[in-house]
Scaffold this active site. Sequence first.
Site, mmCIF file in Angstrom:
data_model
loop_
_atom_site.group_PDB
_atom_site.id
_atom_site.type_symbol
_atom_site.label_atom_id
_atom_site.label_comp_id
_atom_site.label_asym_id
_atom_site.label_seq_id
_atom_site.Cartn_x
_atom_site.Cartn_y
_atom_site.Cartn_z
ATOM 1 N N HIS A 1 -2.506 10.561 -1.634
ATOM 2 C CA HIS A 1 -3.174 8.280 -2.329
ATOM 3 C C HIS A 1 -2.940 8.825 -3.926
ATOM 4 O O HIS A 1 -2.247 7.948 -4.159
ATOM 5 C CB HIS A 1 -3.848 8.041 -1.790
ATOM 6 C CG HIS A 1 -3.823 7.462 -0.463
ATOM 7 N ND1 HIS A 1 -4.008 6.452 -0.626
ATOM 8 C CD2 HIS A 1 -4.295 8.217 0.549
ATOM 9 C CE1 HIS A 1 -3.554 6.168 0.507
ATOM 10 N NE2 HIS A 1 -3.976 7.447 1.477
ATOM 11 N N ASP B 1 1.685 -14.165 12.680
ATOM 12 C CA ASP B 1 0.757 -14.611 12.539
ATOM 13 C C ASP B 1 -0.143 -13.583 11.352
ATOM 14 O O ASP B 1 -0.722 -13.363 12.649
ATOM 15 C CB ASP B 1 -0.212 -16.188 13.304
ATOM 16 C CG ASP B 1 -1.331 -16.954 12.803
ATOM 17 O OD1 ASP B 1 -2.252 -16.116 11.166
ATOM 18 O OD2 ASP B 1 -1.469 -17.056 12.995
ATOM 19 N N GLU C 1 0.881 -0.729 -0.244
ATOM 20 C CA GLU C 1 -0.104 0.400 0.036
ATOM 21 C C GLU C 1 0.821 1.659 -0.087
ATOM 22 O O GLU C 1 1.811 1.271 1.083
ATOM 23 C CB GLU C 1 -0.934 0.339 0.659
ATOM 24 C CG GLU C 1 -1.830 1.135 1.246
ATOM 25 C CD GLU C 1 -2.774 1.113 2.240
ATOM 26 O OE1 GLU C 1 -3.794 2.213 2.791
ATOM 27 O OE2 GLU C 1 -2.996 0.193 3.083
ATOM 28 N N LYS D 1 -8.700 -14.857 16.122
ATOM 29 C CA LYS D 1 -8.767 -14.073 15.162
ATOM 30 C C LYS D 1 -10.234 -14.258 14.641
ATOM 31 O O LYS D 1 -10.588 -14.629 14.082
ATOM 32 C CB LYS D 1 -7.737 -16.180 13.974
ATOM 33 C CG LYS D 1 -6.894 -16.935 14.046
ATOM 34 C CD LYS D 1 -6.335 -17.215 13.425
ATOM 35 C CE LYS D 1 -5.099 -17.694 13.270
ATOM 36 N NZ LYS D 1 -4.448 -18.246 14.744
#
Length: 597
Positions: free
Chosen positions: A582, A484, A276, A408
């Site tokens: 951006h 993770d 990004e 998660k």
Amino acid sequence: MDVRQRPSKPIAAADSSGKLKAKHSPSTLKYYVEEDPSLKVPASLYFVNASVICAFFTLLYYLLSRWREKIRSASPLHVLSAPELAALLAFAASSVYLLGFFGVEFFQSLLLRPSSDIWADDCEEEKVVSVVAEGVSQKSPCGQALDDETLKLEFDPVKPAAPKAKAVETEKWDEPIGLTEEDEEVIASVVAGTTPSYSLEKKLGDCRRAAAVRREALQRMTGKSLAGLPLEGFDYESILGQCCEMPVGYVQIPVGIAGPLVLDGQKYSVPMATTEGCLVASLNRGCKAIALSGGASSVVLRDGMTRAPVVRFSSAKRAAELKFYLESPENFEALSSVFNSSSRFARLQSIKCAIAGKNLYLRFSCSTGDAMGMNMVSKGVQNVMNFLEKDFPDMDVMGISGNYCSDKKPAAVNWIEGRGKSVVCEAVIKGDMVRKVLKTSVNALVELNMLKNLTGSAMAGALGGFNAQASNIVSAIYIATGQDPAQNVESSHCITMMEAINDGQDLHISVTMPSIEVGTVGGGTQLASQSACLNLLGVKGANREAPGSNSRLLATVVAGSVLAAELSLMSAIAAGHLVQSHMKYNRSNKDVSKASP
């Protein structure tokens, strides 16, 4: 006319020189096929057909509308007025005309379908058409005699020939270098299904060779290319049995460095693996504002990984008895001894229970040293379950994880109780730095934080999402350091607070993150690239002198980075620079499809 009938007249004939001689003059040649004047349709027939079609649909609409009016008024349908009778007769006549004009040929094509031998004869005739040019005989397949090659005539045609059809390019896949005949046999067996793909490492005894064979077999089975996916330059032995099964390559993600982040008196260069644009630059600007204002400070509030099995009894009363037993201080020492025997680093901290009918959820929390600790806590929980079966033989363990952990998944229990490392990080940003570096004002930041991060998130029903972009930073650091990535879900729980202090001149900003789940040993942290990023932060491996200190330091770096990123992004939004930045840094003008792999 049957459109499938083909002219059997030859297009052209070859002379002794090998060139094709046209049988017609250039003025009558059109794509090398002579037009038959008898096939022209008179203009009057077009007019008649159009008129009948228009009349057909107009009459159909009129009759349906009259039918609807009669149904509404309860009039008998068989009673017809003069206009209705005329319309019905005209509709029938137009239907007969259209059926006779368009339908007869259609039904003939169905009933009088020519045999396949006719088509075979036509195809065979076209197969023998050849183009002789410069002593090379090129034969065209059936149906392509006029499309694939441009005929060479003794004259220049008045109109240019039809453009040459482009050949369909077949996708070429990457062929690994060094495949032997034995490898080809293994690939063939994998494609045929006789050799399982997951057994290649054991069968060949070479992880890199197994990846190459599996990759080639995959390309042959799917017909898709993996040419852009790198194979060489990776240690496949390092992931065997712990990181990834059945590898065929690895994905390249660029790593950027932001900082220095001044945190608790130390400077850290923060590695971020991301695709990004603006993300690293945004964090870097926030780090600059914090450094010029004296740095940030952090506190680790809790450090404990959780696992929550679910057990079932025959009655809610028996489930409650186990709940009271586990939460009794008198039994904690015995339970802790059983739990801690599973590892030299695992230390049981607490057990909290929740009942749902006759089902009981047991949330174990323990310290896990420098490991993230999911496997460690699961081993300890299994020991306790085996121990409890002696006193509660009617206990039925339904699952080692009952989602009360919660792993998660966004969950209020993590937001309230915490999971992993609970960290709060704060900084005081001087007013001059807010104006010069962040290009905004203290009051604008405070008001925007209240409207966006607090009120806006509450309006959205957010769970732990009272921030601007904590997930961006957590994900990038997690990927770079071998954590993770899926635990970004709960690790990104964060509330950002901003307040004007010193009579409104300076800004106090803080982030509170109750469930940062990180480790510096185990899993992906031992891979070469990820280990290098951990080494950059000074937290590689386990701390022998103070177990757990490396993972706690990594958690504070994550929180400090989130603090800097929140400061920078909120400033960009307050100043109206978000879209502009951006468009400048997050949009590529390069044609990436032409970039070499």
